[in-house]
Motif scaffolding. Structure first.
Motif, PDB file in Angstrom:
ATOM      1  N   GLN A  49       0.834  -1.219   0.023  1.00  0.00           N
ATOM      2  CA  GLN A  49      -0.193   0.126  -0.110  1.00  0.00           C
ATOM      3  C   GLN A  49       0.890   1.441   0.102  1.00  0.00           C
ATOM      4  O   GLN A  49       0.639   2.126  -0.652  1.00  0.00           O
ATOM      5  N   TYR A  50       1.863   1.308   0.784  1.00  0.00           N
ATOM      6  CA  TYR A  50       2.630   2.500   1.119  1.00  0.00           C
ATOM      7  C   TYR A  50       3.361   2.826  -0.309  1.00  0.00           C
ATOM      8  O   TYR A  50       3.459   3.781  -0.986  1.00  0.00           O
ATOM      9  N   ASN A  51       4.209   1.564  -1.011  1.00  0.00           N
ATOM     10  CA  ASN A  51       4.875   1.955  -2.126  1.00  0.00           C
ATOM     11  C   ASN A  51       4.036   1.996  -3.259  1.00  0.00           C
ATOM     12  O   ASN A  51       4.431   2.855  -4.242  1.00  0.00           O
ATOM     13  N   LYS A  52       2.786   1.441  -3.378  1.00  0.00           N
ATOM     14  CA  LYS A  52       1.782   1.889  -4.467  1.00  0.00           C
ATOM     15  C   LYS A  52       1.610   3.388  -4.605  1.00  0.00           C
ATOM     16  O   LYS A  52       1.423   4.053  -5.432  1.00  0.00           O
ATOM     17  N   ARG A  53       1.201   3.902  -3.113  1.00  0.00           N
ATOM     18  CA  ARG A  53       1.038   5.332  -3.273  1.00  0.00           C
ATOM     19  C   ARG A  53       2.339   6.009  -3.449  1.00  0.00           C
ATOM     20  O   ARG A  53       2.262   7.082  -4.295  1.00  0.00           O
ATOM     21  N   LEU A  54       3.282   5.755  -3.240  1.00  0.00           N
ATOM     22  CA  LEU A  54       4.562   6.410  -3.354  1.00  0.00           C
ATOM     23  C   LEU A  54       4.874   6.369  -5.164  1.00  0.00           C
ATOM     24  O   LEU A  54       5.239   7.257  -5.711  1.00  0.00           O
ATOM     25  N   LEU A  55       4.182   5.286  -5.602  1.00  0.00           N
ATOM     26  CA  LEU A  55       4.396   5.099  -7.212  1.00  0.00           C
ATOM     27  C   LEU A  55       3.475   5.981  -7.876  1.00  0.00           C
ATOM     28  O   LEU A  55       3.820   6.615  -8.889  1.00  0.00           O
ATOM     29  N   ARG A  56       2.447   6.279  -7.295  1.00  0.00           N
ATOM     30  CA  ARG A  56       1.283   7.273  -7.905  1.00  0.00           C
ATOM     31  C   ARG A  56       1.656   8.605  -7.595  1.00  0.00           C
ATOM     32  O   ARG A  56       1.704   9.341  -8.758  1.00  0.00           O
ATOM     33  N   GLN A  57       2.655   9.015  -6.667  1.00  0.00           N
ATOM     34  CA  GLN A  57       3.156  10.244  -6.304  1.00  0.00           C
ATOM     35  C   GLN A  57       4.218  10.535  -7.404  1.00  0.00           C
ATOM     36  O   GLN A  57       4.226  11.625  -7.817  1.00  0.00           O
ATOM     37  N   ILE A  58       5.073   9.559  -7.690  1.00  0.00           N
ATOM     38  CA  ILE A  58       6.302   9.682  -8.465  1.00  0.00           C
ATOM     39  C   ILE A  58       5.680   9.776  -9.807  1.00  0.00           C
ATOM     40  O   ILE A  58       6.120  10.743 -10.696  1.00  0.00           O
ATOM     41  N   ASP A  59       4.450   9.129 -10.299  1.00  0.00           N
ATOM     42  CA  ASP A  59       3.837   9.358 -11.728  1.00  0.00           C
ATOM     43  C   ASP A  59       3.177  10.574 -11.908  1.00  0.00           C
ATOM     44  O   ASP A  59       3.407  11.222 -12.945  1.00  0.00           O
ATOM     45  N   ARG A  60       2.678  11.164 -10.907  1.00  0.00           N
ATOM     46  CA  ARG A  60       2.062  12.405 -10.938  1.00  0.00           C
ATOM     47  C   ARG A  60       3.123  13.631 -11.343  1.00  0.00           C
ATOM     48  O   ARG A  60       3.029  14.539 -12.090  1.00  0.00           O
ATOM     49  N   ARG A  61       4.057  13.020 -10.340  1.00  0.00           N
ATOM     50  CA  ARG A  61       5.362  14.340 -10.517  1.00  0.00           C
ATOM     51  C   ARG A  61       5.834  14.239 -12.017  1.00  0.00           C
ATOM     52  O   ARG A  61       6.269  15.299 -12.572  1.00  0.00           O
ATOM     53  N   VAL A  62       5.945  12.996 -12.513  1.00  0.00           N
ATOM     54  CA  VAL A  62       6.558  12.898 -13.835  1.00  0.00           C
ATOM     55  C   VAL A  62       5.840  13.499 -14.907  1.00  0.00           C
ATOM     56  O   VAL A  62       6.234  14.212 -15.976  1.00  0.00           O
ATOM     57  N   ARG A  63       4.402  13.072 -14.689  1.00  0.00           N
ATOM     58  CA  ARG A  63       3.528  13.889 -15.637  1.00  0.00           C
ATOM     59  C   ARG A  63       3.776  15.191 -15.896  1.00  0.00           C
ATOM     60  O   ARG A  63       3.481  16.000 -16.805  1.00  0.00           O
ATOM     61  N   TYR A  64       3.590  15.800 -14.498  1.00  0.00           N
ATOM     62  CA  TYR A  64       3.589  17.511 -14.327  1.00  0.00           C
ATOM     63  C   TYR A  64       4.862  17.934 -15.025  1.00  0.00           C
ATOM     64  O   TYR A  64       5.008  18.944 -15.887  1.00  0.00           O
ATOM     65  N   LEU A  65       6.246  17.180 -15.016  1.00  0.00           N
ATOM     66  CA  LEU A  65       7.357  17.680 -15.292  1.00  0.00           C
ATOM     67  C   LEU A  65       7.557  17.457 -17.063  1.00  0.00           C
ATOM     68  O   LEU A  65       7.731  18.641 -17.693  1.00  0.00           O
ATOM     69  N   ARG A  66       6.842  16.365 -17.313  1.00  0.00           N
ATOM     70  CA  ARG A  66       6.479  16.211 -18.800  1.00  0.00           C
ATOM     71  C   ARG A  66       5.636  17.188 -19.458  1.00  0.00           C
ATOM     72  O   ARG A  66       5.917  17.766 -20.508  1.00  0.00           O
ATOM     73  N   LYS A  67       5.042  17.690 -18.692  1.00  0.00           N
ATOM     74  CA  LYS A  67       3.946  18.838 -19.163  1.00  0.00           C
ATOM     75  C   LYS A  67       4.527  20.219 -19.157  1.00  0.00           C
ATOM     76  O   LYS A  67       4.634  21.028 -20.099  1.00  0.00           O
ATOM     77  N   ARG A  68       5.292  20.391 -18.143  1.00  0.00           N
ATOM     78  CA  ARG A  68       5.696  21.783 -17.714  1.00  0.00           C
ATOM     79  C   ARG A  68       6.986  22.026 -18.268  1.00  0.00           C
ATOM     80  O   ARG A  68       7.080  23.216 -18.748  1.00  0.00           O
ATOM     81  N   ILE A  69       7.967  21.252 -18.509  1.00  0.00           N
ATOM     82  CA  ILE A  69       9.364  21.683 -19.220  1.00  0.00           C
ATOM     83  C   ILE A  69       9.340  22.032 -20.283  1.00  0.00           C
ATOM     84  O   ILE A  69       9.989  23.126 -20.680  1.00  0.00           O
ATOM     85  N   PRO A  70       8.587  21.654 -21.310  1.00  0.00           N
ATOM     86  CA  PRO A  70       8.582  22.106 -22.681  1.00  0.00           C
ATOM     87  C   PRO A  70       8.123  23.636 -22.759  1.00  0.00           C
ATOM     88  O   PRO A  70       8.445  24.366 -23.645  1.00  0.00           O
ATOM     89  N   ASP A  71       7.299  24.176 -21.837  1.00  0.00           N
ATOM     90  CA  ASP A  71       6.490  25.166 -21.770  1.00  0.00           C
ATOM     91  C   ASP A  71       7.468  26.373 -21.169  1.00  0.00           C
ATOM     92  O   ASP A  71       6.935  27.603 -21.135  1.00  0.00           O
ATOM     93  N   LEU A  72       8.394  25.822 -20.396  1.00  0.00           N
ATOM     94  CA  LEU A  72       9.223  26.807 -19.838  1.00  0.00           C
ATOM     95  C   LEU A  72      10.395  27.737 -20.622  1.00  0.00           C
ATOM     96  O   LEU A  72      10.761  27.195 -21.592  1.00  0.00           O
ATOM     97  N   LYS A  73      10.556  29.098 -20.480  1.00  0.00           N
ATOM     98  CA  LYS A  73      11.393  29.885 -21.167  1.00  0.00           C
ATOM     99  C   LYS A  73      12.641  30.125 -20.227  1.00  0.00           C
ATOM    100  O   LYS A  73      12.685  30.837 -19.296  1.00  0.00           O
TER     101      LYS A  73
END
Length: 159
Positions: A49-73
């Motif tokens: 349960q703990y590591n599954k939650r941690l995996l979801r947090q990592i995936d959420r952060r990776v999705r955010y970074l993949r969306k955000r990084i190309p938009d940065l100037k």
């Protein structure tokens, strides 16, 4: 809406974070989740349960970074900025009570875990833009209007 500006240093840190999460942390946690799942009943398995939650947090952060990084100037230092406060400046300010603060004005993606960075979107940074040493400026705070003086301005030159 967040400003899409970032220093080169901040951009490189976000890229490193993404690489570390995707290539190191995620595979490590995935192995733990697989091992914990193989033990049987997942509803009573704290490791799972703990590591599954941690995996979801990592995936959420990776999705955010993949969306955000190309938009940065990326905003690099320019000699034209010398003497005035602009994005990327290290600024030292002082109020009438002698309280001083020193910080760097950066993009909103760079301020986390740093006490010496403020976002370009903050009221303090907005009030400071284009000011010079010895200029006085006002910042509207929840406690009312505060007056500050610019003591020093410097920039980290890119090599």
């Amino acid at each position: 809406m967040k400003t899409n500006l970032i220093t080169r240093e901040g951009y490189l840190q976000l890229q490193q974070e993404h690489t570390h999460l995707w290539n190191v942390k995620r595979p490590e946690i995935t192995k733990i989740v697989s091992w914990a799942a193989s033990l049987g009943d997942r509803s009573e398995n704290a490791d799972y349960q703990y590591n599954k939650r941690l995996l979801r947090q990592i995936d959420r952060r990776v999705r955010y970074l993949r969306k955000r990084i190309p938009d940065l100037k990326i905003i690099d230092y320019s000699p034209v900025q010398d003497g005035k406060v602009f994005f990327g400046a290290w600024v030292e300010i002082e109020n009438e009570q002698g309280e001083t603060k020193k910080f760097k004005i950066v993009g909103p993606d760079e301020i986390y875990e740093r006490k010496d960075y403020i976002s370009i979107d903050s009221p303090m940074a907005r009030a400071l833009l284009k000011k010079q040493v010895d200029d006085e400026f006002d910042v509207i705070t929840p406690q009312g209007k505060k007056q500050w003086y610019v003591n020093s301005i410097s920039y980290q030159k890119n090599s």
